[in-house]
Design an enzyme around this catalytic site. Structure first.
Site, PDB file in Angstrom:
ATOM      1  N   GLY A  45       0.934  -1.097  -0.104  1.00  0.00           N
ATOM      2  CA  GLY A  45      -0.109  -0.074  -0.172  1.00  0.00           C
ATOM      3  C   GLY A  45       0.969   1.318  -0.018  1.00  0.00           C
ATOM      4  O   GLY A  45       1.992   1.167   0.553  1.00  0.00           O
ATOM      5  N   GLN A  50       2.995  10.123   0.980  1.00  0.00           N
ATOM      6  CA  GLN A  50       4.281   9.322   1.006  1.00  0.00           C
ATOM      7  C   GLN A  50       5.167   9.574  -0.251  1.00  0.00           C
ATOM      8  O   GLN A  50       6.389   9.370  -0.054  1.00  0.00           O
ATOM      9  CB  GLN A  50       3.866   7.992   1.105  1.00  0.00           C
ATOM     10  CG  GLN A  50       3.250   7.346   2.380  1.00  0.00           C
ATOM     11  CD  GLN A  50       3.290   5.990   2.628  1.00  0.00           C
ATOM     12  OE1 GLN A  50       2.444   5.570   1.862  1.00  0.00           O
ATOM     13  NE2 GLN A  50       4.186   5.444   3.079  1.00  0.00           N
ATOM     14  N   CYS A  92       5.584   0.185   7.232  1.00  0.00           N
ATOM     15  CA  CYS A  92       5.126   1.358   6.529  1.00  0.00           C
ATOM     16  C   CYS A  92       6.456   1.977   5.729  1.00  0.00           C
ATOM     17  O   CYS A  92       7.501   1.861   6.237  1.00  0.00           O
ATOM     18  CB  CYS A  92       4.823   2.545   7.522  1.00  0.00           C
ATOM     19  SG  CYS A  92       4.368   4.054   6.419  1.00  0.00           S
ATOM     20  N   LEU A  93       6.264   2.155   4.304  1.00  0.00           N
ATOM     21  CA  LEU A  93       7.379   2.357   3.637  1.00  0.00           C
ATOM     22  C   LEU A  93       8.055   3.583   4.117  1.00  0.00           C
ATOM     23  O   LEU A  93       9.092   3.950   3.627  1.00  0.00           O
ATOM     24  CB  LEU A  93       6.963   2.433   2.199  1.00  0.00           C
ATOM     25  CG  LEU A  93       6.574   1.372   1.415  1.00  0.00           C
ATOM     26  CD1 LEU A  93       6.001   1.462   0.218  1.00  0.00           C
ATOM     27  CD2 LEU A  93       7.835   0.135   1.347  1.00  0.00           C
ATOM     28  N   HIS A 134      -4.607   1.247   7.364  1.00  0.00           N
ATOM     29  CA  HIS A 134      -3.275   2.200   7.375  1.00  0.00           C
ATOM     30  C   HIS A 134      -3.136   3.343   6.379  1.00  0.00           C
ATOM     31  O   HIS A 134      -2.681   4.410   6.628  1.00  0.00           O
ATOM     32  CB  HIS A 134      -2.256   1.110   7.253  1.00  0.00           C
ATOM     33  CG  HIS A 134      -0.772   1.490   7.357  1.00  0.00           C
ATOM     34  ND1 HIS A 134       0.139   1.333   8.101  1.00  0.00           N
ATOM     35  CD2 HIS A 134      -0.106   2.464   6.386  1.00  0.00           C
ATOM     36  CE1 HIS A 134       1.275   1.965   8.092  1.00  0.00           C
ATOM     37  NE2 HIS A 134       1.123   2.675   6.698  1.00  0.00           N
ATOM     38  N   GLU A 135      -3.534   3.021   5.182  1.00  0.00           N
ATOM     39  CA  GLU A 135      -3.655   3.907   4.131  1.00  0.00           C
ATOM     40  C   GLU A 135      -4.476   5.174   4.248  1.00  0.00           C
ATOM     41  O   GLU A 135      -4.143   6.225   4.103  1.00  0.00           O
ATOM     42  CB  GLU A 135      -3.676   3.365   2.675  1.00  0.00           C
ATOM     43  CG  GLU A 135      -2.691   2.410   2.306  1.00  0.00           C
ATOM     44  CD  GLU A 135      -1.259   2.623   2.518  1.00  0.00           C
ATOM     45  OE1 GLU A 135      -1.018   3.678   2.370  1.00  0.00           O
ATOM     46  OE2 GLU A 135      -0.420   1.711   2.986  1.00  0.00           O
ATOM     47  N   HIS A 138      -2.975   7.846   6.434  1.00  0.00           N
ATOM     48  CA  HIS A 138      -1.947   8.423   5.976  1.00  0.00           C
ATOM     49  C   HIS A 138      -2.950   9.663   5.527  1.00  0.00           C
ATOM     50  O   HIS A 138      -2.216  10.833   5.226  1.00  0.00           O
ATOM     51  CB  HIS A 138      -1.323   7.830   4.698  1.00  0.00           C
ATOM     52  CG  HIS A 138      -0.158   6.886   5.168  1.00  0.00           C
ATOM     53  ND1 HIS A 138       0.924   7.598   5.558  1.00  0.00           N
ATOM     54  CD2 HIS A 138       0.187   5.775   5.069  1.00  0.00           C
ATOM     55  CE1 HIS A 138       1.996   6.704   5.912  1.00  0.00           C
ATOM     56  NE2 HIS A 138       1.562   5.456   5.466  1.00  0.00           N
TER      57      HIS A 138
HETATM   58 ZN   LIG Z   1       2.279   3.666   5.767  1.00  0.00          ZN
END
Ligand SMILES: [Zn+2]
Length: 169
Positions: A45, A50, A92-93, A134-135, A138
């Site tokens: 995701g 991000q 998380c990236l 999670h997304e 963000h």
């Molecule tokens: Zn994330």
């Protein structure tokens, strides 16, 4: 095109994204670039903030590019129903190397627009449910480290500061 993924504590990650209003070629290009960027980082995701774009847009693909039907573009998504609680590990990236258990709803129903502006509803459970929550977080400027228990959050913030000092973050 592979975009640069911004890491915590870049301020854009803590700002709510602007609603998507134009469903044009530029938006579809951004979504395609986000998929490419996510695959290159082996993520499932990725949210527009991000990659430095403060928009309510996220892409998800649990198959990591193996199943075209699993590709999901969510513009202006909202959770309209949720059920249950689960406590599982996630990453998380924007927080490379950090993985921690976080409480999420077990099931969610999300209402969103696709890359052409068409509204749809979708149910998610297990990893899909976790990923959608999670997304969507963000897009509200909410990061998973702030969903951790205070103790785990402090430990991870310390770990990040150490990596920053060593130049590995
Ligand atoms: Zn994330």
């Amino acid at each position: 095109m592979i975009l640069k993924i911004v890491k915590y504590p870049e301020p854009i990650l803590s700002q709510p994204g602007e609603p998507v209003t134009e469903f044009n070629a530029e938006l579809r290009r951004l979504a395609a670039d986000m998929f490419e960027t996510m695959y290159a980082s082996q993520g499932v995701g990725l949210a527009a903030p991000q990659v430095g774009v403060s928009k309510r847009l996220t892409v998800i693909d649990l198959s990591m590019g193996k199943e075209p039907k699993d590709k999901l573009v969510l513009a202006n998504p909202e959770i309209i129903f949720s059920q249950g609680k689960v406590y599982e590990e996630e990453g998380c990236l924007s927080f490379p190397e950090i993985r921690e258990k976080v409480v999420r709803h077990a099931k969610v129903r999300v209402r969103a627009q696709d890359e052409y502006g068409k509204w749809f509803e979708m149910d998610g459970e297990d990893l899909l449910s976790r990923c959608m929550q999670h997304e969507i977080d963000h897009l509200d400027g909410m990061l998973f480290i702030f969903r951790m228990s205070g103790l785990k959050r402090d430990l991870n913030l310390r770990k990040i500061r150490k990596m920053q000092r060593e130049g590995t973050w």
